[in-house]
Design a protein around this motif. Sequence first.
Motif, PDB file in Angstrom:
ATOM      1  N   ALA A 173      -8.519   5.271 -11.285  1.00  0.00           N
ATOM      2  CA  ALA A 173      -7.527   6.313 -11.057  1.00  0.00           C
ATOM      3  C   ALA A 173      -6.135   5.820 -11.426  1.00  0.00           C
ATOM      4  O   ALA A 173      -5.884   4.618 -11.538  1.00  0.00           O
ATOM      5  CB  ALA A 173      -7.551   6.739  -9.591  1.00  0.00           C
ATOM      6  N   SER A 174      -5.225   6.747 -11.633  1.00  0.00           N
ATOM      7  CA  SER A 174      -3.835   6.372 -11.910  1.00  0.00           C
ATOM      8  C   SER A 174      -3.241   5.677 -10.676  1.00  0.00           C
ATOM      9  O   SER A 174      -3.680   5.890  -9.550  1.00  0.00           O
ATOM     10  CB  SER A 174      -3.010   7.606 -12.271  1.00  0.00           C
ATOM     11  OG  SER A 174      -2.965   8.506 -11.180  1.00  0.00           O
ATOM     12  N   ASP A 175      -2.244   4.849 -10.916  1.00  0.00           N
ATOM     13  CA  ASP A 175      -1.657   4.051  -9.837  1.00  0.00           C
ATOM     14  C   ASP A 175      -0.611   4.876  -9.090  1.00  0.00           C
ATOM     15  O   ASP A 175       0.598   4.747  -9.301  1.00  0.00           O
ATOM     16  CB  ASP A 175      -1.040   2.779 -10.434  1.00  0.00           C
ATOM     17  CG  ASP A 175      -0.662   1.758  -9.370  1.00  0.00           C
ATOM     18  OD1 ASP A 175      -0.724   2.104  -8.176  1.00  0.00           O
ATOM     19  OD2 ASP A 175      -0.295   0.627  -9.747  1.00  0.00           O
ATOM     20  N   GLU A 176      -1.111   5.753  -8.198  1.00  0.00           N
ATOM     21  CA  GLU A 176      -0.222   6.638  -7.455  1.00  0.00           C
ATOM     22  C   GLU A 176       0.680   5.858  -6.494  1.00  0.00           C
ATOM     23  O   GLU A 176       1.811   6.287  -6.213  1.00  0.00           O
ATOM     24  CB  GLU A 176      -1.040   7.668  -6.686  1.00  0.00           C
ATOM     25  CG  GLU A 176      -1.854   8.606  -7.577  1.00  0.00           C
ATOM     26  CD  GLU A 176      -0.964   9.441  -8.495  1.00  0.00           C
ATOM     27  OE1 GLU A 176       0.148   9.800  -8.066  1.00  0.00           O
ATOM     28  OE2 GLU A 176      -1.392   9.716  -9.637  1.00  0.00           O
ATOM     29  N   ASP A 177       0.187   4.709  -5.989  1.00  0.00           N
ATOM     30  CA  ASP A 177       1.011   3.912  -5.074  1.00  0.00           C
ATOM     31  C   ASP A 177       2.265   3.406  -5.787  1.00  0.00           C
ATOM     32  O   ASP A 177       3.375   3.449  -5.233  1.00  0.00           O
ATOM     33  CB  ASP A 177       0.213   2.720  -4.536  1.00  0.00           C
ATOM     34  CG  ASP A 177      -0.913   3.153  -3.611  1.00  0.00           C
ATOM     35  OD1 ASP A 177      -0.832   4.275  -3.083  1.00  0.00           O
ATOM     36  OD2 ASP A 177      -1.853   2.365  -3.424  1.00  0.00           O
ATOM     37  N   ALA A 178       2.096   2.914  -7.018  1.00  0.00           N
ATOM     38  CA  ALA A 178       3.246   2.419  -7.779  1.00  0.00           C
ATOM     39  C   ALA A 178       4.206   3.565  -8.104  1.00  0.00           C
ATOM     40  O   ALA A 178       5.430   3.404  -8.027  1.00  0.00           O
ATOM     41  CB  ALA A 178       2.776   1.727  -9.053  1.00  0.00           C
ATOM     42  N   ILE A 179       3.647   4.712  -8.463  1.00  0.00           N
ATOM     43  CA  ILE A 179       4.491   5.867  -8.768  1.00  0.00           C
ATOM     44  C   ILE A 179       5.331   6.239  -7.548  1.00  0.00           C
ATOM     45  O   ILE A 179       6.548   6.483  -7.644  1.00  0.00           O
ATOM     46  CB  ILE A 179       3.624   7.060  -9.224  1.00  0.00           C
ATOM     47  CG1 ILE A 179       2.952   6.740 -10.563  1.00  0.00           C
ATOM     48  CG2 ILE A 179       4.473   8.330  -9.336  1.00  0.00           C
ATOM     49  CD1 ILE A 179       1.930   7.767 -11.013  1.00  0.00           C
ATOM     50  N   ALA A 180       4.675   6.266  -6.366  1.00  0.00           N
ATOM     51  CA  ALA A 180       5.389   6.617  -5.135  1.00  0.00           C
ATOM     52  C   ALA A 180       6.507   5.630  -4.842  1.00  0.00           C
ATOM     53  O   ALA A 180       7.615   6.017  -4.409  1.00  0.00           O
ATOM     54  CB  ALA A 180       4.405   6.672  -3.970  1.00  0.00           C
ATOM     55  N   GLU A 181       6.263   4.335  -5.059  1.00  0.00           N
ATOM     56  CA  GLU A 181       7.294   3.331  -4.804  1.00  0.00           C
ATOM     57  C   GLU A 181       8.454   3.477  -5.784  1.00  0.00           C
ATOM     58  O   GLU A 181       9.615   3.342  -5.409  1.00  0.00           O
ATOM     59  CB  GLU A 181       6.695   1.924  -4.884  1.00  0.00           C
ATOM     60  CG  GLU A 181       5.704   1.590  -3.784  1.00  0.00           C
ATOM     61  CD  GLU A 181       6.323   1.667  -2.391  1.00  0.00           C
ATOM     62  OE1 GLU A 181       7.551   1.415  -2.258  1.00  0.00           O
ATOM     63  OE2 GLU A 181       5.590   2.001  -1.440  1.00  0.00           O
ATOM     64  N   TRP A 182       8.149   3.740  -7.061  1.00  0.00           N
ATOM     65  CA  TRP A 182       9.217   3.846  -8.057  1.00  0.00           C
ATOM     66  C   TRP A 182      10.098   5.072  -7.825  1.00  0.00           C
ATOM     67  O   TRP A 182      11.292   5.056  -8.144  1.00  0.00           O
ATOM     68  CB  TRP A 182       8.630   3.882  -9.477  1.00  0.00           C
ATOM     69  CG  TRP A 182       8.319   2.531 -10.035  1.00  0.00           C
ATOM     70  CD1 TRP A 182       7.110   2.061 -10.416  1.00  0.00           C
ATOM     71  CD2 TRP A 182       9.257   1.477 -10.269  1.00  0.00           C
ATOM     72  NE1 TRP A 182       7.207   0.772 -10.876  1.00  0.00           N
ATOM     73  CE2 TRP A 182       8.526   0.382 -10.792  1.00  0.00           C
ATOM     74  CE3 TRP A 182      10.626   1.328 -10.074  1.00  0.00           C
ATOM     75  CZ2 TRP A 182       9.120  -0.818 -11.128  1.00  0.00           C
ATOM     76  CZ3 TRP A 182      11.223   0.135 -10.415  1.00  0.00           C
ATOM     77  CH2 TRP A 182      10.484  -0.936 -10.937  1.00  0.00           C
ATOM     78  N   THR A 183       9.502   6.162  -7.281  1.00  0.00           N
ATOM     79  CA  THR A 183      10.313   7.362  -7.047  1.00  0.00           C
ATOM     80  C   THR A 183      11.417   7.126  -6.024  1.00  0.00           C
ATOM     81  O   THR A 183      12.369   7.916  -5.927  1.00  0.00           O
ATOM     82  CB  THR A 183       9.423   8.535  -6.588  1.00  0.00           C
ATOM     83  OG1 THR A 183       8.688   8.156  -5.431  1.00  0.00           O
ATOM     84  CG2 THR A 183       8.469   8.957  -7.693  1.00  0.00           C
ATOM     85  N   LYS A 184      11.300   6.033  -5.249  1.00  0.00           N
ATOM     86  CA  LYS A 184      12.369   5.691  -4.308  1.00  0.00           C
ATOM     87  C   LYS A 184      13.618   5.185  -5.032  1.00  0.00           C
ATOM     88  O   LYS A 184      14.717   5.185  -4.457  1.00  0.00           O
ATOM     89  CB  LYS A 184      11.896   4.604  -3.332  1.00  0.00           C
ATOM     90  CG  LYS A 184      10.714   5.000  -2.455  1.00  0.00           C
ATOM     91  CD  LYS A 184      10.272   3.814  -1.596  1.00  0.00           C
ATOM     92  CE  LYS A 184       9.046   4.127  -0.752  1.00  0.00           C
ATOM     93  NZ  LYS A 184       8.604   2.944   0.044  1.00  0.00           N
ATOM     94  N   TRP A 185      13.461   4.743  -6.284  1.00  0.00           N
ATOM     95  CA  TRP A 185      14.553   4.033  -6.952  1.00  0.00           C
ATOM     96  C   TRP A 185      14.984   4.648  -8.285  1.00  0.00           C
ATOM     97  O   TRP A 185      16.104   4.399  -8.738  1.00  0.00           O
ATOM     98  CB  TRP A 185      14.133   2.574  -7.206  1.00  0.00           C
ATOM     99  CG  TRP A 185      13.607   1.896  -5.980  1.00  0.00           C
ATOM    100  CD1 TRP A 185      12.311   1.614  -5.693  1.00  0.00           C
ATOM    101  CD2 TRP A 185      14.363   1.477  -4.851  1.00  0.00           C
ATOM    102  NE1 TRP A 185      12.188   1.020  -4.462  1.00  0.00           N
ATOM    103  CE2 TRP A 185      13.448   0.918  -3.913  1.00  0.00           C
ATOM    104  CE3 TRP A 185      15.726   1.497  -4.519  1.00  0.00           C
ATOM    105  CZ2 TRP A 185      13.847   0.398  -2.689  1.00  0.00           C
ATOM    106  CZ3 TRP A 185      16.125   0.988  -3.298  1.00  0.00           C
ATOM    107  CH2 TRP A 185      15.194   0.448  -2.399  1.00  0.00           C
ATOM    108  N   ILE A 186      14.109   5.427  -8.909  1.00  0.00           N
ATOM    109  CA  ILE A 186      14.410   5.892 -10.260  1.00  0.00           C
ATOM    110  C   ILE A 186      13.916   7.317 -10.422  1.00  0.00           C
ATOM    111  O   ILE A 186      12.947   7.735  -9.770  1.00  0.00           O
ATOM    112  CB  ILE A 186      13.753   4.947 -11.305  1.00  0.00           C
ATOM    113  CG1 ILE A 186      14.270   5.240 -12.714  1.00  0.00           C
ATOM    114  CG2 ILE A 186      12.242   5.024 -11.254  1.00  0.00           C
ATOM    115  CD1 ILE A 186      13.827   4.183 -13.747  1.00  0.00           C
TER     116      ILE A 186
END
Length: 874
Positions: free
Chosen positions: A139-152
């Motif tokens: 699956a796509s790395d939704e955890d990484a996406i969620a973390e990045w949305t905090k910053w960018i």
Amino acid sequence: MKTAQEIRSIFLRFFESKGHRIVPSAPIVVKNDPTLMFTNAGMNPFKDIFLGLRTADSPRVADTQKCLRVSGKHNDLEEVGHDTYHHTMFEMLGNWSFGDYYKTEAIAWAWELLTQRYELDPSRLYVTVFGGYTPENLASDEDAIAEWTKWIDTDRILPFGKKDNFWEMGETGPCGPCSEIHIDLRSEADRQLIDGKTLVNTGHPQVVEIWNLVFIQFNRKSDSSLEELPSKHVDTGMGFERLCMALQGKAATYDTDMFDPMKARLQELTNFPYTDADPLQQVALRVILDHIRALVFTIADGQIPSNTGAGYVVRRLLRRASRYAFANLNLTEPFLYSLVPIMAQSYQEIFPEVRGQQEFISRIIEEEEKSFLRKLDTGSTMFEEYLSGLQPGNLVDGAFAFKLYDTFGFPIDLTELMAREKGREVDMVAFQEHLEAQKNRSRNATETTTGDWVIVNEGEGMPRFYGYDTFSLKTVIRQYRTVKTAKLAIFQIVLDGTPFYAESGGQVGDKGVLTNGIETIGVIDTQRENDLIIHVVDHLPADAFGEWTAAVSVAARSATSSNHTATHLLHAALRQVLGTHVEQRGSLVSPDLLRFDFSHFAKVTDEELAMVEDIVNEKIADGIALQERRNVPIEDAKALGAMALFGEKYGDSVRVIIFDPAYSVELCGGTHVPNTRDIRLFKLVSEGSVAAGIRRVEALTAQGAIQFFESQYKTLQQVSELLKSPADVLKAVEDLSQRMKSLEKEVQEMTAGKIQQLKSELAASATEVKGVNLIRAQVALSTPDDLKQLSFELKKITSNTLIVLGAVIKDKPLLSVIVSDDLAETNKFHAGNLVKALAKEIKGGGGGQPFYATAGGSDASKLGDALAQVENLI
């Protein structure tokens, strides 16, 4: 503008503030890992931790790691010089979490460091994430996406597939999704025209990746399936050169301050600024700037240029740099070595090993440069001779180009350049066929298939080595596997604890047996793969469970230990006699002999060797007891005066071996005798050169040395008997030698007279064939040199003449073809082509220059038939 040193320091101090332990770079040259020649990624030194084979000393570490990408999966060699940001040797800044923090912290800290500490413009940054891979149900790395949305902003978070955003160590092993940070370094005008996110991962030279955050989650098995790891890890790598390019506002990594001192030196040598160079010259300059760093760091870490393996890669890098300078910068004299002091100065704070070996590295590179420039000259001459026999319009044969490349180290692009200058083209299709055939031969010879480990007992921590204290041990089997090569299957076993010493530091691995009372398994070798001790056995157990006894061959180990201790005594003696510049550059310690390579730029004289041998034997006679200190803090060991070898990786705690604190103190993991008296006797048996600046000695100890003297004495007795037992054997041999020289002189005079007589007879026997004088004959001569001399004597006194001579020498047929100078200038005859055609008759082959060539064969009975073919060939 931040300097390169400041940029590196900020990174390390930042992660130190986040609880990371700063560790030194591992050597760029890899030892004890059959899968790698060089460290090609920051994670290489930590591979065993990711594999679960050892536990980390610290859960969080950070470093800058020297890396080299010139072979295998990670190979940037061909890009180097032709773009502005690829390198063979580079620094990889990294922070690591071993089962500690994961995506939340890794992403937050990466953003904090880049945007706050380095003050990079957030509007120029993009991040990529793993978008999933359906064939493996990833699956796509939704955890990484969620973390990045905090910053960018979300439109700067770009999903990519497995190729770009799923990192794998190799065909098997640790792997997982990754998140890359890219930066857009274009001008504001260019950014307004084209959205930077459309250029990510397209190879744009100014929209580049600077940091990769790898989230190690899986283990790739040999059947390609994935299994979840019990612990998740973070493995990050940021290209230091690219980071400097971004922070210093440069369009190329080669324009950063770390390259400025070397560019200034190249400007002195070439008399033009880097910025004024034409495109070909700029490529050459970038190649030199990159390759000199790779050369210096690999040599500093113990890999000298050679014709095989990692040494061949180093030699190829040096020749590639030298060739670009020769072809594009008109630098026809050695010059690379003059860049070494500049590098030593630039890197002395972070990599002091270069400054410590500056003179040695310079000498090695200078000698290699001289050698290759001679080869360039030889190759150019061979090329000119080859062209002289080529018909107008013909392609340069790919087989000939490959011979220059493979046998003489002549780069194919230089062959192409010389061909174009003569209005020719190289048959590159044929060249590639020969090159691919060679690669296939190499690939087939080395191809291996490694099975997964079969776990028998889990165990706790790394398997321990008990061999310093015992030759035998009760233990259990942890795991085993089969490794299949092109020729055979190799069986490997890992024990919970072992007395077997694994090959390391020049000492060969132990042999012995494993037994459980029912079955006995032969241990034919013991090897080290990273930090794992692997027993190579003759077969796998029928039942691996239960208790086993591991027993080392005592005789072989004792003989090896004797030779290893003698190596330490030898090292100290060489430094005492030759000077403290002597440093170990390689060794082999086996039961049969010891071999020791060391830095020294002159032949060791017989007198010096005798002094070294006397010192070692004195230390043996003194009966010096071994002082072994284990788990000594590295700084305490250095305070004791312990010698550390360049290119070796040492931990925080080390083992120190002392034979008299005033004589020999070394860091060493090998086995030793308890007292020097156990060595009994030491005898040097050879001395020679291994490479420029590297000498090698071989020696025998204990029973091997005694047997050597017994053999020498027996030989002396036999010589004495053959000479009728004279009172003075040496004088009798000298008299015999003088008599032989006198007889040889008489034979030479007789042969010279015979050659002159044959010359006259053969010159008179010349016949005309198609307007050419032909001298053809089978002659009775004793050596190939005699046949050659006769051929050239005839050439001196003839014109418009083709001379073809044959002889049977030591039951083997030999042909000689020589063309008179006036005939050779017409290009009507090519001696090399003629002799090749004639050699088929005698079942042989040969070749040579257009005016002179020879061939040998295996069928002497057909020599007359070969000579009879000459008229037809004319």
